[in-house]
Design a protein around this motif. Structure first.
Motif, PDB file in Angstrom:
ATOM      1  N   MET A 194      56.764  44.748  44.391  1.00 45.83           N
ATOM      2  CA  MET A 194      55.328  44.789  44.531  1.00 45.83           C
ATOM      3  C   MET A 194      54.701  43.791  43.562  1.00 45.83           C
ATOM      4  SD  MET A 194      52.621  47.927  43.994  1.00 45.83           S
ATOM      5  CE  MET A 194      52.943  48.644  45.573  1.00 45.83           C
ATOM      6  N   LYS A 195      53.721  43.061  44.055  1.00 46.41           N
ATOM      7  CA  LYS A 195      53.016  42.090  43.221  1.00 46.41           C
ATOM      8  C   LYS A 195      51.622  42.624  42.905  1.00 46.41           C
ATOM      9  CE  LYS A 195      51.971  37.180  42.868  1.00 46.41           C
ATOM     10  NZ  LYS A 195      52.113  35.883  43.550  1.00 46.41           N
ATOM     11  N   LEU A 196      51.276  42.617  41.608  1.00 43.74           N
ATOM     12  CA  LEU A 196      49.979  43.076  41.146  1.00 43.74           C
ATOM     13  C   LEU A 196      49.173  41.907  40.603  1.00 43.74           C
ATOM     14  CD1 LEU A 196      51.179  46.182  39.105  1.00 43.74           C
ATOM     15  CD2 LEU A 196      50.368  46.142  41.472  1.00 43.74           C
ATOM     16  N   LEU A 197      47.896  41.875  40.922  1.00 45.50           N
ATOM     17  CA  LEU A 197      46.965  40.942  40.286  1.00 45.50           C
ATOM     18  C   LEU A 197      46.147  41.781  39.304  1.00 45.50           C
ATOM     19  CD1 LEU A 197      44.970  38.073  41.721  1.00 45.50           C
ATOM     20  CD2 LEU A 197      43.793  39.790  40.355  1.00 45.50           C
ATOM     21  N   ILE A 198      46.104  41.347  38.053  1.00 46.62           N
ATOM     22  CA  ILE A 198      45.460  42.104  36.975  1.00 46.62           C
ATOM     23  C   ILE A 198      44.300  41.281  36.422  1.00 46.62           C
ATOM     24  CG2 ILE A 198      45.808  43.181  34.730  1.00 46.62           C
ATOM     25  CD1 ILE A 198      48.929  43.068  35.653  1.00 46.62           C
ATOM     26  N   ALA A 199      43.119  41.888  36.392  1.00 42.98           N
ATOM     27  CA  ALA A 199      41.936  41.160  35.931  1.00 42.98           C
ATOM     28  C   ALA A 199      41.017  42.089  35.156  1.00 42.98           C
ATOM     29  CB  ALA A 199      41.194  40.558  37.133  1.00 42.98           C
ATOM     30  N   SER A 200      40.136  41.489  34.368  1.00 48.03           N
ATOM     31  CA  SER A 200      39.189  42.273  33.583  1.00 48.03           C
ATOM     32  C   SER A 200      37.892  41.501  33.419  1.00 48.03           C
ATOM     33  CB  SER A 200      39.794  42.579  32.205  1.00 48.03           C
ATOM     34  OG  SER A 200      38.990  43.495  31.502  1.00 48.03           O
ATOM     35  N   ASP A 201      36.831  42.240  33.157  1.00 49.67           N
ATOM     36  CA  ASP A 201      35.558  41.664  32.721  1.00 49.67           C
ATOM     37  C   ASP A 201      34.965  40.665  33.719  1.00 49.67           C
ATOM     38  OD1 ASP A 201      35.234  42.770  29.817  1.00 49.67           O
ATOM     39  OD2 ASP A 201      37.343  42.226  30.020  1.00 49.67           O
ATOM     40  N   ILE A 202      34.669  41.156  34.933  1.00 51.82           N
ATOM     41  CA  ILE A 202      33.963  40.355  35.944  1.00 51.82           C
ATOM     42  C   ILE A 202      32.491  40.238  35.564  1.00 51.82           C
ATOM     43  CG2 ILE A 202      33.282  40.209  38.379  1.00 51.82           C
ATOM     44  CD1 ILE A 202      35.857  41.859  39.005  1.00 51.82           C
TER      45      ILE A 202
END
Length: 185
Positions: free
Chosen positions: A1-9
């Motif tokens: 499984m591939k995850l895209l991780i992001a923060s603070d839009i």
């Protein structure tokens, strides 16, 4: 499984659009958001194309594929517009034999081990946190602490970006320059 991780839009429709493109181009299975979705907060300037409603509209299109935790700029009223849960102070996922804890960083920051209400960690576990807007990899008592940086308001000379996790490999990416760092678990 591939995850895209992001923060603070922080409500930037411009950078959220870049994030959505990256999600599609990465062919990620899930998106993990580490808080501060809609509002910029009193300490930050308005980000490019500040439009929280458009950010909601974009993210709601993939609401069944998002796991999110609450940031310090997220409020109860935001949940009325966003179609996926955003109000948890932390969550967790499994990566093979380790737990990866997800938090924004304003409640459980880099000194999370001093807060007795945070779940106990084993040495191989990982903490993913946003809040500082600065990408980081840091060992912590045998475990690891990661920050993907900020989608819309990067700080300390970092660039607008995100990270991916697939098969135990974390990759930090800038929207403009692509990959710039890797860490294998």
């Amino acid at each position: 499984m591939k995850l895209l991780i992001a923060s603070d839009i922080h409500g930037s429709a411009y950078w959220c659009s870049k994030l959505m493109d990256a999600y599609q181009n990465e062919k990620a299975d899930r998106m993990i958001l580490l808080g501060d979705i809609l509002y910029h907060g009193p300490r930050n300037a308005l980000p490019k194309e500040y439009d929280p409603q458009r950010v909601c509209d974009m993210l709601n299109q993939i609401s069944d594929r998002i796991l999110c935790v609450r940031g310090n700029c997220d409020a109860d009223v935001d949940q009325w517009l966003i179609h996926f849960p955003i109000m948890a102070d932390y969550s967790w996922i499994m990566e093979k034999d380790r737990v990866i804890y997800l938090t924004h960083g304003h409640v459980y920051g880099k000194d999370f081990r001093k807060d007795e209400s945070f779940p106990p960690l084993q040495k191989k576990d990982v903490v993913l946190s946003g809040h500082t807007h600065i990408p980081i990899t840091e060992p912590t008592d045998g475990g690891l602490f990661f920050n993907p940086g900020s989608v819309s308001i990067p700080k300390n000379g970092s660039k607008n970006g995100y990270m991916t996790l697939e098969n135990g490999l974390f990759i930090w990416k800038s929207f403009e320059d692509g990959e710039y760092a890797r860490y294998k678990l």
